[in-house]
Design an enzyme around this catalytic site. Sequence first.
Site, PDB file in Angstrom:
ATOM      1  N   HIS A  67      52.269  33.363  32.449  1.00 39.48           N
ATOM      2  CA  HIS A  67      52.137  33.244  31.004  1.00 39.48           C
ATOM      3  C   HIS A  67      52.269  31.790  30.566  1.00 39.48           C
ATOM      4  CE1 HIS A  67      52.182  37.546  30.644  1.00 39.48           C
ATOM      5  NE2 HIS A  67      53.407  37.646  31.133  1.00 39.48           N
ATOM      6  N   THR A 192      36.300  26.486  33.571  1.00 32.42           N
ATOM      7  CA  THR A 192      36.786  27.429  34.576  1.00 32.42           C
ATOM      8  C   THR A 192      37.842  28.329  33.951  1.00 32.42           C
ATOM      9  OG1 THR A 192      38.397  25.785  35.340  1.00 32.42           O
ATOM     10  CG2 THR A 192      36.324  25.917  36.544  1.00 32.42           C
ATOM     11  N   TYR A 252      32.396  32.133  25.158  1.00 30.08           N
ATOM     12  CA  TYR A 252      31.844  33.450  25.405  1.00 30.08           C
ATOM     13  C   TYR A 252      31.845  34.160  24.050  1.00 30.08           C
ATOM     14  CZ  TYR A 252      32.390  33.168  30.532  1.00 30.08           C
ATOM     15  OH  TYR A 252      32.290  32.826  31.853  1.00 30.08           O
ATOM     16  N   ASP A 280      24.072  32.676  30.368  1.00 22.02           N
ATOM     17  CA  ASP A 280      23.591  33.225  31.643  1.00 22.02           C
ATOM     18  C   ASP A 280      24.453  34.372  32.137  1.00 22.02           C
ATOM     19  OD1 ASP A 280      25.795  31.595  32.167  1.00 22.02           O
ATOM     20  OD2 ASP A 280      25.153  31.188  34.218  1.00 22.02           O
ATOM     21  N   LYS A 294      43.641  43.678  44.701  1.00 20.18           N
ATOM     22  CA  LYS A 294      44.146  44.146  43.417  1.00 20.18           C
ATOM     23  C   LYS A 294      44.578  42.986  42.538  1.00 20.18           C
ATOM     24  CE  LYS A 294      45.628  48.813  44.566  1.00 20.18           C
ATOM     25  NZ  LYS A 294      46.757  49.769  44.528  1.00 20.18           N
ATOM     26  N   HIS A 373      26.216  29.818  37.006  1.00 19.02           N
ATOM     27  CA  HIS A 373      27.602  30.268  37.068  1.00 19.02           C
ATOM     28  C   HIS A 373      28.169  30.119  38.483  1.00 19.02           C
ATOM     29  CE1 HIS A 373      29.600  31.915  33.506  1.00 19.02           C
ATOM     30  NE2 HIS A 373      30.526  32.381  34.326  1.00 19.02           N
ATOM     31  N   ASP A 407      25.137  21.791  37.083  1.00 14.91           N
ATOM     32  CA  ASP A 407      26.239  21.968  38.028  1.00 14.91           C
ATOM     33  C   ASP A 407      25.760  22.860  39.164  1.00 14.91           C
ATOM     34  OD1 ASP A 407      26.371  24.650  37.301  1.00 14.91           O
ATOM     35  OD2 ASP A 407      28.195  24.463  36.129  1.00 14.91           O
ATOM     36  N   GLY A 408      26.644  23.154  40.102  1.00 10.71           N
ATOM     37  CA  GLY A 408      26.310  24.048  41.195  1.00 10.71           C
ATOM     38  C   GLY A 408      26.097  23.336  42.516  1.00 10.71           C
TER      39      GLY A 408
END
Length: 814
Positions: A67, A192, A252, A280, A294, A373, A407-408
């Site tokens: 947190h 990120t 977003y 994208d 998990k 992405h 990027d990428g």
Amino acid sequence: MDPKGASNSRLVRVEEVLAHRALGDLWLVVDGVVYDLSEFAPEHPGGVGVLLQHAGHDATAAYLEVHSPSLVRTSLPESRRIGVLDMTTVTEEWAQLPAIERPSAKVKGGKPPLSSIINAHDFRLAAQQSYTPKAWAFMTSAATDCLTMERNSSTYNDIVLRPRVLQNVSTVDVSTTMLGHRISTPIFIAPTSMGKLFHPEGERELGRGAQSLGIPQCVSTSCSFPLSEVMDAVEENKSADGANVPVFFQLYVDKERRKSENLLRLVKERGVKAIFVTIDCPVIGKREADERLKADESLKLPMSGMKAKNDNKGGSLGRIMGQFIDASLTWGDVAWLRKAAPGLPIVLKGIQTAMDAVKAVEVGVQAIYITNHGGRSLDTAPATILVLLELQKCCPLIFDKLEVYIDGGITRGTDIFKALCLGAKAVGIGRGFLFALNYGKEGIEHFVNILTDELETTMQQCGITSLDQVHPGLLNTGAVDHLVPGGEEHPYAKWRPRKVTFHSPVFTKVELEPARTHSRENNSDIESIRAEAGTDDELNKLTSTVAKVKGKGKEKMSTTNDSSDAVPEWTRKEDRSLCVMKSEAKTWGEIGKNLERGRKECQQRYRALSSHAKELGITTEKLAKLYISEDEEKAKSKSKTKTKKSGKSKDNSKSKDDGEEKSKSKEKSKGKSKKGATKPDSDSETESKPESRSKSKSKSKKKNNRVTKAPSSSEDSDSSSADDEDAAEDPEAEYWEHRRYIYDTLYGQIYPDQKTLRPDRFYSESDCRVLAGLEARYRADKWLHIQADFCNATGRMVEAEILKAKFYEDEVEE
């Protein structure tokens, strides 16, 4: 006195804290403050167990792992704050953390010293030894088979440098600008998510490192900290010259647009310099490595409000945390973004084709961001450097219209250099900075210094000293040119799906029949129709009006399914009722019952109408208002026509009486003049002339009434001004005006080599410019299509200019 009502500043002894360790009476300490979590414990997203393990003790270390520091202060009411821990009562036994069985967070051996790291790959290896399995899976996972992620990097290896020698390269300058802001090197921190998985300070530490280096940071909506806390860390660490380096924000768009609007207001208030809108990723890709492990269900994102959880698909943090993303985002929403963040530049993050790059120019954004992405959204999408080559091949002029980022797969200074040579203004790096975050601010600085040093060396070896000297001629891309498409069309597969026609009061798309050849006899009929209708614009209005009248009350959406078992088609009346009932906040059950349709069927139809409304640049609420106002306008028009008819009948009766008197006087005068007439031919001529005149008069009256009728009273002027206001707010008119701007103005700038066409009765000046722009576009792309077809036919990839030279050379010889 009851501790719950005690003053918030009172000192609380350790013995008192230890007395509250039960589920219904649970106290713990976070950052020196004692909190009562008795009521909150059953609702804790991470479960009651972790709270009971730390009950009566200091839980600061465990709390800060997942947190942000401000969360407990801002989320719990003031009454739950018991007081401040009395440090004089703290004992070694109490300060020792309770024994808790946890999975090992580190691999034995730890990370190597920072001084031993000499390239970006070393940072990756060190992070693999240090990060938890879940953090590593979240960061390194990609969509399905991870092919696009691998190709992002490997494609750079197939592009060859062409060094130039004997140049004075003793000093090199790698500084540049992004959106008008000076930066020290053409690198920025790509957005990120969940940085606290990799460092306790996460994005705050990234911001500190970016400021010390003089490079921008792009903060994600899925950040581990609230934006205000990241900006506080940024402002505490100014760059070397004392000025703040720009911070950008990646958005977003939330399904609840109100939340995004509130977030954008905060973004503007805190001094963010641009909005990077992710386009994208309408849905999250399948990242199998992340699904297998998990998720920690205590994780929560402060800006989106999403909580981690596990389900029957797995525990992918990306998929679960991204469920708030609005998949209905369209090009029409760019206008909404401008309104929500006025004055801030908009960057579209996720361009992967030349067609969408041109569309971005058309909607007027300030920059585009070529990204897939990191291969995390859609596997087998093109490597980003190939998209940059596609832009250079298909629409090179866009580099003069806006800035391009990429990027990428960037892990070396040579990769940065190649991207800059192909037109990129700056490069973003995501995973590399998360690997470097393993060492905190010092690791971030070391990572950027390594890449900058490699970039400077590459520039010197290629004979240039500043970034304004880079150009494509320093590269040989022949090994990958065959992978770069030459346009929107497939080289030989040309079929297209059938188009669906939407009907609404906003916009009606009429599918035209196949073109037919007309004989010369029919041409006169066409000309007479055009002459009656007037201008081309009026003809278009007439066509749409006829289409609406023909289908009045019976208009239906055309579908490709002609079987009798298909779902009943939606009528215009049902669409109107659906929008109206939804605007009245009725439930889907009530709407389905009223329309005698299924609940899901109504939801799907409403989504389709909403999507179409967004394409036209309006909201669904506006669509509902237009539906509601349509009936009112029809009622008004009926009343107007009644009053006009009554007024006309009065005028006609008056004019009729006047006409009878005039005709009587004319007959008397004619009788006197005809007494001396003896030639029958003259009589026939005089009879035929008035007949032809009356026909021409009736035609001109009809035309004037329909097209050129001028207002004759204040009432008419009021109605005309109201019509002008309706036209200004008409989305259909705005749509066609926007299309005209694209082909009429924008194509003129992108394709300046246009022929001049003369307007005539069939083609207006605007039509001529549109036609000339389209012809110039196809002429510019002609040899690119020939190049692709030649390669498909012969298997040989030959430069378009060489094919063109061969063709015209032999043509001249003949």
